[in-house]
Design an enzyme around this catalytic site. Structure first.
Site, short mmCIF file in Angstrom:
data_model
loop_
_atom_site.label_atom_id
_atom_site.label_comp_id
_atom_site.label_asym_id
_atom_site.label_seq_id
_atom_site.Cartn_x
_atom_site.Cartn_y
_atom_site.Cartn_z
N ASP A 57 0.84 -1.20 0.00
CA ASP A 57 0.00 0.00 0.00
C ASP A 57 0.87 1.25 0.00
O ASP A 57 1.76 1.40 0.86
CB ASP A 57 -0.90 -0.03 1.25
CG ASP A 57 -2.04 0.96 1.17
OD1 ASP A 57 -2.20 1.61 0.12
OD2 ASP A 57 -2.78 1.07 2.16
N ASP A 58 0.63 2.13 -0.94
CA ASP A 58 1.34 3.42 -1.02
C ASP A 58 2.85 3.26 -1.22
O ASP A 58 3.63 4.11 -0.77
CB ASP A 58 1.10 4.27 0.26
CG ASP A 58 -0.31 4.81 0.33
OD1 ASP A 58 -1.15 4.40 -0.48
OD2 ASP A 58 -0.57 5.64 1.23
N ASP A 68 -0.05 -0.02 -4.98
CA ASP A 68 -1.36 0.47 -5.46
C ASP A 68 -1.36 1.93 -5.88
O ASP A 68 -2.27 2.36 -6.59
CB ASP A 68 -2.46 0.22 -4.41
CG ASP A 68 -2.39 1.17 -3.24
OD1 ASP A 68 -1.29 1.64 -2.90
OD2 ASP A 68 -3.45 1.45 -2.65
N ASN A 69 -0.39 2.71 -5.43
CA ASN A 69 -0.28 4.10 -5.89
C ASN A 69 1.05 4.61 -5.40
O ASN A 69 1.74 3.95 -4.62
CB ASN A 69 -1.45 4.97 -5.39
CG ASN A 69 -1.67 4.93 -3.90
OD1 ASN A 69 -2.65 4.37 -3.42
ND2 ASN A 69 -0.74 5.49 -3.13
N CYS A 76 -6.13 4.68 -3.11
CA CYS A 76 -6.42 3.26 -2.83
C CYS A 76 -7.64 2.67 -3.53
O CYS A 76 -7.52 1.73 -4.32
CB CYS A 76 -6.61 3.07 -1.33
SG CYS A 76 -5.13 3.33 -0.35
N HIS A 109 -10.82 -2.29 1.32
CA HIS A 109 -11.07 -0.87 1.03
C HIS A 109 -11.92 -0.64 -0.22
O HIS A 109 -11.65 0.27 -1.01
CB HIS A 109 -9.75 -0.09 0.92
CG HIS A 109 -9.95 1.38 1.21
ND1 HIS A 109 -8.95 2.31 1.14
CD2 HIS A 109 -11.07 2.07 1.58
CE1 HIS A 109 -9.41 3.51 1.44
NE2 HIS A 109 -10.70 3.38 1.72
CA LIG Z 1 -2.85 3.21 -1.34
#
Ligand SMILES: [Ca+2]
Length: 482
Positions: A45-46, A291-292, A85, A140
């Site tokens: 994540d991130d 994811d980003n 997300c 999410h």
């Molecule tokens: Ca994210």
């Protein structure tokens, strides 16, 4: 979010028939059926583009991910379909652009929006072909019943098993047990249980439980999302390194981010070893990505510009590694642009599953690239749609973007201005060519508008013409998490 045309789909899903149809290759009828590959999708994540050793980072230590690159394929131009997300995850599950799904921003805990069960998700498609399906971690794609929302969990989208997943929000820095995002999760590991360790352990267990295959495992880490909080011994190790930043909000060489990433990396090593030990490596597609982009307030995505919440490269370009010995050529690099909505058709093709024709797919299978990185896709354009009513708290603005070949245009909905870059010689998006090359800018702006029309995407009035210097989405907490 239900439409009339989906009634039949729901009926078929209820019969267990709507997900997918099996495709047996010609000439194999009656012969031994080819083994369907297991699929393991590990998502950080991130995690920005420049955090892994194999992507040039010299501070963080990622030996297992670097080994994935030498044993498999590394992508240089892999994109997230969104810079935050929820829309990324919507694209992953549906094979569609977030604009078509209707989820273009992250979902709040009390959000009335969720991923509609009208979709045939990738989990349902694979489940329909006999795959055991499991998610470990962050979903999410719904609001939460605990916050008064209608909760649509992974179980409603084709996952047989949901393990260590949220029911009160998305994590928010709760990395040590008890987990604030789900207080019902019982501790399992000795000592002070660390969330990423727990997820890694559960992943190995899942693989062992389903070693007879085929299985689809979605290991969705909560790390390295802020607020960052690594295991103390690892944080101390990185704090002692030359050039280390200080504390969990360091903007460069962040010791907490490095510590958290090392724990993710260790899990990838555990998974690869488990596959090797069980003799499953050649029958398993192992994917690692993010994811980003990284948050610009705790790291740098250089040489890319900006980070999470923006449609500059730093917000949407991601590390992507794929390993399958014997199928994916070792030590290869692929420079073809891909998007995360491509995984749906890719996994279907690898599994010999014909996608349900009623599930429109924006993605294309990248299986040809996984066999030959120089293969060509029948696509030269990718688009993004990220309308906002006010700036994201990390600075992202209401925007759309399009990449065609080496050209990239960003359209700012708040000012009506555009920026044009040639990524071949300006990866850092520093030289805006919109004024110098108005023909290209117009061509791309029109193509982007046509794509929006095809997706049914609109720019809401409140996402246009706001003051880009207006108050941001919400203030950041400076409090260190517990
Ligand atoms: Ca994210």
């Amino acid at each position: 979010m239900t439409t009339g045309r989906t009634t039949r789909r729901r009926f078929l899903k209820a019969l267990g028939m709507g997900a997918a149809a099996l495709t047996v290759p010609r000439g194999l009828a009656g012969a031994e059926k080819p083994r369907r590959p297991n699929i393991i999708f590990v998502l950080a994540d991130d995690l920005g583009y420049s955090e892994l050793g194999c992507y040039g980072n010299t501070f963080n230590e990622t030996p297992n991910l670097d080994r994935m690159a030498t044993e498999g394929m590394r992508f240089t131009d892999a994109y997230a379909a969104a810079p935050v997300c929820s829309p990324y995850r919507a694209a992953l599950m549906t094979g569609q652009a977030p604009a078509r799904v209707g989820i273009t921003d992250y979902l709040r805990p009390n959000d009335p929006k969720h991923l509609s069960t009208d979709h045939v998700t990738i989990a349902e498609a694979l489940k329909g072909a006999g795959y055991a399906t499991g998610i470990i971690g962050k979903w999410h794609l719904t609001g939460y019943a605990n916050h008064g929302a209608t909760e649509v969990p992974p179980a409603s989208h084709g996952f047989d098993e949901t393990i260590v997943s949220e029911n009160r929000g998305i994590g928010g820095g709760s990395y040590f047990h008890p987990y604030h995002f789900n207080r019902e999760i019982a501790k399992r590991l000795p000592g002070k249980e660390y969330l990423t360790d727990r997820q890694n352990t559960e992943a190995v267990d899942f693989i062992r439980r389903h070693k007879g295959g085929p299985f689809f495992l979605y290991l969705s880490h909560y790390a390295v999302h802020t607020r960052l909080n690594g295991k103390p011994d690892l944080v101390a190790k990185y704090e002692a390194k030359p050039g280390a930043g200080k504390g969990f909000r360091a903007r460069k060489n962040n010791p907490h981010l490095a510590a958290q990433l090392e724990t993710i990396d260790e899990g990838v090593g555990m998974i690869a070893k488990t596959l090797d030990d069980l003799g499953l490596a050649r029958d398993t597609i192992l994917v690692f990505t993010g994811d980003n982009g990284g948050e610009s307030n705790v790291t740098s995505n250089a040489p890319l510009r900006a980070g999470k919440s923006t449609l500059y490269e730093g917000g949407i370009r991601e590390p992507l590694l794929v390993r399958r010995p014997g199928t994916v050529p070792a030590g290869t690099v692929c420079r073809t642009p891909t998007s995360n909505f491509d995984f749906y058709p890719t996994f279907c093709e690898a599994a010999g599953v014909r996608p349900d024709p009623r599930q429109h797919l924006d993605g294309v299978s990248i299986l040809p690239l996984l066999k030959d990185p120089a293969a060509r896709l029948k696509r030269d354009t990718l688009c993004w749609h990220y309308p906002l009513a006010r700036p994201h708290f990390l600075g992202g603005r209401s925007t759309g973007a399009i990449r065609r070949g080496d050209w990239k245009l960003i359209e700012f909905f708040d000012t009506g201005k555009t920026e044009l870059y040639n990524l071949a010689d300006d990866l850092g998006e520093t030289n805006n060519l919109a004024a110098a090359n108005p023909e290209k800018a117009t061509e791309l702006k029109q193509a982007l508008a046509a794509w929006r029309a095809d997706c049914g995407a609109v720019i809401p009035d409140d996402c246009k013409d706001y003051d880009p210097n207006a108050r941001r989405d919400r203030p950041r907490s400076k409090k260190k998490p517990t």
